[in-house]
Design an enzyme around this catalytic site. Sequence first.
Site, PDB file in Angstrom:
ATOM      1  N   ASP A  70       0.871  -1.182   0.000  1.00 43.05           N
ATOM      2  CA  ASP A  70       0.000   0.000   0.000  1.00 43.05           C
ATOM      3  C   ASP A  70       0.902   1.223   0.000  1.00 43.05           C
ATOM      4  O   ASP A  70       1.400   1.636   1.052  1.00 43.05           O
ATOM      5  CB  ASP A  70      -0.878   0.030   1.253  1.00 43.05           C
ATOM      6  CG  ASP A  70      -1.999  -0.984   1.211  1.00 43.05           C
ATOM      7  OD1 ASP A  70      -2.974  -0.758   0.483  1.00 43.05           O
ATOM      8  OD2 ASP A  70      -1.909  -2.004   1.928  1.00 43.05           O
ATOM      9  N   ARG A  78       4.381   2.665   3.151  1.00 43.46           N
ATOM     10  CA  ARG A  78       5.094   1.588   3.834  1.00 43.46           C
ATOM     11  C   ARG A  78       6.605   1.655   3.621  1.00 43.46           C
ATOM     12  O   ARG A  78       7.350   0.980   4.312  1.00 43.46           O
ATOM     13  CB  ARG A  78       4.611   0.219   3.329  1.00 43.46           C
ATOM     14  CG  ARG A  78       3.117   0.053   3.199  1.00 43.46           C
ATOM     15  CD  ARG A  78       2.389   0.201   4.498  1.00 43.46           C
ATOM     16  NE  ARG A  78       0.984  -0.167   4.350  1.00 43.46           N
ATOM     17  CZ  ARG A  78       0.009   0.277   5.120  1.00 43.46           C
ATOM     18  NH1 ARG A  78       0.276   1.107   6.116  1.00 43.46           N
ATOM     19  NH2 ARG A  78      -1.242  -0.106   4.913  1.00 43.46           N
ATOM     20  N   ARG A 143      -6.841  10.807   1.412  1.00 44.02           N
ATOM     21  CA  ARG A 143      -6.423   9.690   0.560  1.00 44.02           C
ATOM     22  C   ARG A 143      -7.146   9.728  -0.785  1.00 44.02           C
ATOM     23  O   ARG A 143      -6.682   9.123  -1.754  1.00 44.02           O
ATOM     24  CB  ARG A 143      -6.708   8.357   1.247  1.00 44.02           C
ATOM     25  CG  ARG A 143      -5.894   8.124   2.511  1.00 44.02           C
ATOM     26  CD  ARG A 143      -6.374   6.892   3.238  1.00 44.02           C
ATOM     27  NE  ARG A 143      -6.178   5.682   2.455  1.00 44.02           N
ATOM     28  CZ  ARG A 143      -6.759   4.511   2.741  1.00 44.02           C
ATOM     29  NH1 ARG A 143      -7.588   4.403   3.766  1.00 44.02           N
ATOM     30  NH2 ARG A 143      -6.513   3.453   1.990  1.00 44.02           N
ATOM     31  N   HIS A 174     -11.848   1.727  -3.075  1.00 45.15           N
ATOM     32  CA  HIS A 174     -12.395   0.450  -2.577  1.00 45.15           C
ATOM     33  C   HIS A 174     -13.797   0.335  -3.167  1.00 45.15           C
ATOM     34  O   HIS A 174     -14.683   1.074  -2.746  1.00 45.15           O
ATOM     35  CB  HIS A 174     -12.479   0.438  -1.058  1.00 45.15           C
ATOM     36  CG  HIS A 174     -11.185   0.792  -0.366  1.00 45.15           C
ATOM     37  ND1 HIS A 174     -10.734   2.099  -0.218  1.00 45.15           N
ATOM     38  CD2 HIS A 174     -10.243   0.014   0.222  1.00 45.15           C
ATOM     39  CE1 HIS A 174      -9.586   2.103   0.448  1.00 45.15           C
ATOM     40  NE2 HIS A 174      -9.264   0.848   0.726  1.00 45.15           N
ATOM     41  N   HIS A 186     -11.854  -0.996   9.277  1.00 45.38           N
ATOM     42  CA  HIS A 186     -10.876  -1.757  10.059  1.00 45.38           C
ATOM     43  C   HIS A 186     -11.446  -2.134  11.421  1.00 45.38           C
ATOM     44  O   HIS A 186     -10.986  -3.082  12.055  1.00 45.38           O
ATOM     45  CB  HIS A 186      -9.592  -0.939  10.267  1.00 45.38           C
ATOM     46  CG  HIS A 186      -8.797  -0.742   9.028  1.00 45.38           C
ATOM     47  ND1 HIS A 186      -9.051   0.280   8.139  1.00 45.38           N
ATOM     48  CD2 HIS A 186      -7.755  -1.440   8.508  1.00 45.38           C
ATOM     49  CE1 HIS A 186      -8.191   0.208   7.133  1.00 45.38           C
ATOM     50  NE2 HIS A 186      -7.396  -0.824   7.324  1.00 45.38           N
ATOM     51  N   ASP A 258     -10.538  -6.698   0.038  1.00 46.19           N
ATOM     52  CA  ASP A 258      -9.737  -6.032   1.055  1.00 46.19           C
ATOM     53  C   ASP A 258      -9.399  -7.085   2.115  1.00 46.19           C
ATOM     54  O   ASP A 258      -9.889  -8.227   2.059  1.00 46.19           O
ATOM     55  CB  ASP A 258     -10.516  -4.855   1.660  1.00 46.19           C
ATOM     56  CG  ASP A 258      -9.601  -3.775   2.242  1.00 46.19           C
ATOM     57  OD1 ASP A 258      -8.397  -4.062   2.456  1.00 46.19           O
ATOM     58  OD2 ASP A 258     -10.085  -2.658   2.492  1.00 46.19           O
TER      59      ASP A 258
END
Length: 331
Positions: A70, A78, A143, A174, A186, A258
């Site tokens: 990601d 990352r 984002r 998404h 999440h 996901d």
Amino acid sequence: MKRIFGDVAKLFVWGFEGMSVSSRLKALLRAHPIAGVVLFKRNIATLEGMRALNRDLKKIGGRRFLIAIDEEGGRVSRLPAVALKFPPAAFWGKLFEREKDLRLVTRMGRLLGRELKSVGVNLDFAPVLDVNSNPQNPIIGDRAFSGDPKTAALVALAFERGLRREGILTCGKHFPGHGDTTTDSHRTLPKVRRVRVGLERVEILPFRKAAAARIPMLMTAHVVYPALDPKLPATLSPRILQGLLRKEMGYRGVVISDDLQMKAISRKYAPDEAAVLALEAGCDLLLVCEGFEKMGTRVMEKTAREVSKSPLLRRRLTESLARVVHLKVGS
């Protein structure tokens, strides 16, 4: 059953522990031909270490082995601190609104693509195709490339073209849109309560543009859309993935779930249960971001057992394998 297990394994993308290929991980990768892995900060300390890790992974998994990350820019990054740092997607949307020029956005996509390629990554879970349509959204925000769906689509796909020109597989996310939620998938299962017309005008529009542009992969949202399916989140919904995405929108690329361990899904379903439901719904790749060493064999065996008992699941397995095989995986 052994053949089915081998085929089912090819649909999984797993997360793992450590910054090198342990003997346990090596043995599992050789025994189970999974589609690929996803990297997190727990796997990365330095660029050189990342290159070495990815070289070792490809030696075991082969040229087509997916090494995903990601890397969106902004707060979702990352790569280690010494890597180039890119601003969040919203920056590029605002830049386009001011300059009306997509070339710089595409160049930045290429620059990120070169960096990812240099460390052995071949799949970026980007761009975000969600629209920043709800200021109370705790997970999307900057984002997204824009709060305007047309701008979001235009700029996101310009960035995506840059990544792809450098040989990086891209994955829009998404589907069918996480922008108008007030909770984080999440942690819980969000709902988007727009009527169908509103969904089409706002949330779905960038995904229609991406499908028309033949983006190679789309990631599902762990979100319920009552106007599309009153019961199931998109990841587990045949109405959304097969009815809307495949039949209505004509999308022919790969659909990846996901993370099946996110609480939006895991509060109700064990990983193997979620994997079976996601495959049945229309996911081609199944993403599990942790635990390959501890539970990978068990989850894939249970999934294969259910597939072996169901003609529908076996048909879905065949369809998914055919799509995954056609992914143009870079070196």
